[in-house]
Design a protein around this motif. Structure first.
Motif, PDB file in Angstrom:
ATOM      1  N   LEU A  13       0.963  -1.168   0.034  1.00 22.10           N
ATOM      2  CA  LEU A  13       0.106  -0.120   0.002  1.00 22.10           C
ATOM      3  C   LEU A  13       0.848   1.366  -0.024  1.00 22.10           C
ATOM      4  O   LEU A  13       1.749   1.337   0.836  1.00 22.10           O
ATOM      5  CB  LEU A  13      -1.056   0.178   1.297  1.00 22.10           C
ATOM      6  CG  LEU A  13      -2.082   0.743   1.114  1.00 22.10           C
ATOM      7  CD1 LEU A  13      -3.005   0.763  -0.006  1.00 22.10           C
ATOM      8  CD2 LEU A  13      -2.851   0.726   2.481  1.00 22.10           C
ATOM      9  N   ASP A  14       0.562   2.103  -1.003  1.00 18.88           N
ATOM     10  CA  ASP A  14       1.281   3.337  -0.938  1.00 18.88           C
ATOM     11  C   ASP A  14       2.687   3.195  -1.365  1.00 18.88           C
ATOM     12  O   ASP A  14       3.821   4.278  -1.569  1.00 18.88           O
ATOM     13  CB  ASP A  14       1.075   4.165   0.059  1.00 18.88           C
ATOM     14  CG  ASP A  14      -0.151   4.969   0.232  1.00 18.88           C
ATOM     15  OD1 ASP A  14      -1.036   4.792  -0.490  1.00 18.88           O
ATOM     16  OD2 ASP A  14      -0.519   5.538   1.443  1.00 18.88           O
ATOM     17  N   ARG A  36      -3.743   2.249  -3.801  1.00 17.87           N
ATOM     18  CA  ARG A  36      -5.029   2.461  -2.976  1.00 17.87           C
ATOM     19  C   ARG A  36      -6.351   1.883  -3.822  1.00 17.87           C
ATOM     20  O   ARG A  36      -7.101   1.203  -3.030  1.00 17.87           O
ATOM     21  CB  ARG A  36      -5.134   3.918  -2.387  1.00 17.87           C
ATOM     22  CG  ARG A  36      -4.229   4.050  -1.432  1.00 17.87           C
ATOM     23  CD  ARG A  36      -4.568   5.418  -0.761  1.00 17.87           C
ATOM     24  NE  ARG A  36      -3.440   6.164   0.027  1.00 17.87           N
ATOM     25  CZ  ARG A  36      -3.646   7.104   0.704  1.00 17.87           C
ATOM     26  NH1 ARG A  36      -4.704   7.733   0.861  1.00 17.87           N
ATOM     27  NH2 ARG A  36      -2.495   7.445   1.486  1.00 17.87           N
ATOM     28  N   TYR A  61       1.749  -3.756   3.683  1.00 21.03           N
ATOM     29  CA  TYR A  61       2.184  -2.360   3.414  1.00 21.03           C
ATOM     30  C   TYR A  61       3.763  -2.380   2.890  1.00 21.03           C
ATOM     31  O   TYR A  61       4.428  -3.233   3.029  1.00 21.03           O
ATOM     32  CB  TYR A  61       2.558  -1.660   5.119  1.00 21.03           C
ATOM     33  CG  TYR A  61       1.204  -1.451   6.013  1.00 21.03           C
ATOM     34  CD1 TYR A  61       0.235  -0.541   5.135  1.00 21.03           C
ATOM     35  CD2 TYR A  61       1.033  -2.014   6.814  1.00 21.03           C
ATOM     36  CE1 TYR A  61      -1.010  -0.314   5.976  1.00 21.03           C
ATOM     37  CE2 TYR A  61      -0.359  -1.864   7.416  1.00 21.03           C
ATOM     38  CZ  TYR A  61      -1.185  -0.963   7.112  1.00 21.03           C
ATOM     39  OH  TYR A  61      -2.446  -1.012   7.863  1.00 21.03           O
ATOM     40  N   TRP A  65       5.157   3.784   7.293  1.00 17.69           N
ATOM     41  CA  TRP A  65       4.320   4.773   6.658  1.00 17.69           C
ATOM     42  C   TRP A  65       5.048   6.223   6.945  1.00 17.69           C
ATOM     43  O   TRP A  65       5.439   6.372   7.905  1.00 17.69           O
ATOM     44  CB  TRP A  65       2.756   5.064   7.367  1.00 17.69           C
ATOM     45  CG  TRP A  65       2.243   3.901   7.560  1.00 17.69           C
ATOM     46  CD1 TRP A  65       2.133   2.664   6.753  1.00 17.69           C
ATOM     47  CD2 TRP A  65       1.172   3.588   8.831  1.00 17.69           C
ATOM     48  NE1 TRP A  65       1.460   1.501   7.462  1.00 17.69           N
ATOM     49  CE2 TRP A  65       0.767   2.150   8.703  1.00 17.69           C
ATOM     50  CE3 TRP A  65       0.634   4.277   9.542  1.00 17.69           C
ATOM     51  CZ2 TRP A  65      -0.063   1.484   9.233  1.00 17.69           C
ATOM     52  CZ3 TRP A  65      -0.186   3.813  10.405  1.00 17.69           C
ATOM     53  CH2 TRP A  65      -0.666   2.328  10.392  1.00 17.69           C
ATOM     54  N   THR A  70      -1.703   6.467   5.318  1.00 14.96           N
ATOM     55  CA  THR A  70      -1.542   5.144   4.516  1.00 14.96           C
ATOM     56  C   THR A  70      -2.034   3.976   5.459  1.00 14.96           C
ATOM     57  O   THR A  70      -3.030   3.064   4.967  1.00 14.96           O
ATOM     58  CB  THR A  70      -0.205   4.532   4.446  1.00 14.96           C
ATOM     59  OG1 THR A  70       0.774   5.621   3.574  1.00 14.96           O
ATOM     60  CG2 THR A  70       0.092   3.125   4.025  1.00 14.96           C
TER      61      THR A  70
END
Ligand SMILES: [Mn+2]
Length: 436
Positions: A13-14, A36, A61, A65, A70
């Protein structure tokens, strides 16, 4: 009773999508939010397919972050699933191992009150009694997980559908690393009904004979040119006898492609552009609203060879303009690779004589020089020190992979074409001047 389980992995993610958001005018927002958006697609698919359980096999992840947003993006999707009555189990992988993540946010609990993340202290079994499903799994405590985690997993529980949730590089290699090593044979011997694996981003099933599926679902969104094609998750259908089948569903919102153009038969540079335009037209038909990110690769033995090498910057600009003009906002050029070769039947003896011939000879023989990587490395040393870390790259993504023979020969090819074309132009100028 039939049940459905959604298996995904490597959401990252991100994670920044490499080499794109540094360009002016790139559809930056769309690119940055791609992981996302793919996760949102996962939630929507889980709900629309009415699945009973979602499992994520690590690397939710990309790393710690940079800010809480996030984490919030995940909380939002997890909450949507919980509200829809769908439980979810997640293990941590090498990218989001317990000790790497200094920040956290309160997560919702599953509909049955259980936690979403599995422990990193010991392998655990999570029972979903009404569904007749048990999930065995364990999170990474630290990035460099060298233990065989699968060996710690409990024995199967008879009468239930046993799913093993594991982040592993299997036997390991230089690309994927030797994380939580184990073999497909060991996983088969465990006696589970399905292995939901994560870590390797290319979808694969390592099933042995009549054994259970051993599935890497791959990541849900490709992040660079080496992660091409469709990306998504699988949905497992479990029948009343705990036999299962599974199917792939795409979740990605942008897709990487290599667009290879053979220039052998071409005599004009414009033909390259025409061919690229045709490629766009064809691809757009199946794009389904996704952003397409091609890397154009020119191959073939061609009289255009020198010209293409020399005009690379202009050619990139032309190709990007075509992407924008004909791509209807759905195409963005990643990069260009000129991998053409000079025609071998070129009448070298006519074109090249005297100094030009010796120069050509010197340039060509450089390729056989064993010390070349060392010479180039020392030439580049100063530049490398000044480059920021992310541009320098590392391993298979190094800015100057001097140990890569193919890269080195292309560098030489390009330099030779450039030097020869300049000399040629200078000679032409000289001749026409003499004629005048
Ligand atoms: Mn991983």
């Amino acid at each position: 009773m039939t049940r459905k389980i959604l298996h995904a992995a490597d959401i990252h993610l991100d994670s920044p999508l490499q080499k794109l958001d540094r360009y002016d005018h790139a559809p930056v927002q769309r690119i940055r939010s791609a992981t996302r958006a793919a996760l949102r697609n996962l939630t929507e698919l889980a709900i629309s397919e009415n699945v009973d359980l979602v499992v994520i096999a690590g690397d939710l992840y990309d790393g710690d972050w940079t800010d809480q947003n996030t984490g919030l993006a995940f909380v939002e999707q997890a909450s949507t699933l919980v509200r829809a009555g769908i439980p979810m189990l997640v293990i941590r992988g090498n990218h989001d191992a317990a000790n790497l993540m200094t920040s956290s946010l309160p997560l919702p609990s599953n509909p049955d009150g259980s936690e979403i993340f599995l422990s990193h202290d010991a392998a655990e079994s999570r029972f979903f009694e009404p569904l007749g499903i048990v999930v065995h799994g364990m999170s990474f405590r630290s990035r460099a997980e060298k233990r065989n985690l699968a060996a710690k997993y409990p024995d199967p529980v008879s009468g239930l559908f046993n799913l093993g949730l594991l982040h592993t590089g299997l036997e390991g290699d230089s690309v994927h690393g030797n994380y939580a090593p184990c073999t497909a044979a060991q996983l088969t011997d465990k006696g589970y009904d399905y292995w939901a694996l994560g870590h390797i981003h290319t979808r694969a099933d390592l099933k042995i004979g009549d054994g259970p599926p051993i599935v890497f679902s791959g990541n849900i969104q490709g992040r660079h040119i080496r992660e091409q094609g469709e990306k998504g998750c699988v949905i497992i259908d479990v029948d009343s006898k705990n036999q299962c089948e599974y199917q792939f569903h795409s979740l990605d919102v942008l897709r990487w492609f290599e667009c290879q153009i053979d220039v052998t038969a071409m005599t004009q540079q414009d033909e390259v552009l025409d061919s690229y335009q045709d490629w766009i037209t064809e691809r757009l038909e199946t794009a389904d609203g996704r952003l397409l990110i091609p890397r154009v690769r020119l191959i073939g033995e061609s009289p255009l060879h020198m010209k293409l090498h020399q005009n690379q910057a202009n050619l990139v600009a032309d190709l990007q303009a075509i992407s924008v003009a004909h791509g209807a906002g759905e195409v963005w050029l990643e990069d260009l690779r000129v991998r053409t070769t000079a025609p071998t039947n070129r009448s070298v003896s006519v074109d090249l004589e005297g100094p030009m011939e010796s120069l050509n000879h010197v340039l060509r023989s450089l390729g056989d020089d064993e010390d070349l990587p060392e010479i180039i490395t020392s030439e580049l040393e100063g530049l490398m020190k000044k480059l920021p870390k992310e541009l320098r790259g590392s391993d298979d993504d190094a800015a100057f992979p001097v140990d890569d023979k193919q890269w080195m020969s292309q560098l030489l090819e390009s330099a030779t074409a450039d030097v020869m074309a300049r000399m040629d132009a200078a000679a032409d100028g000289h001749t026409s001047e003499a004629k005048r």
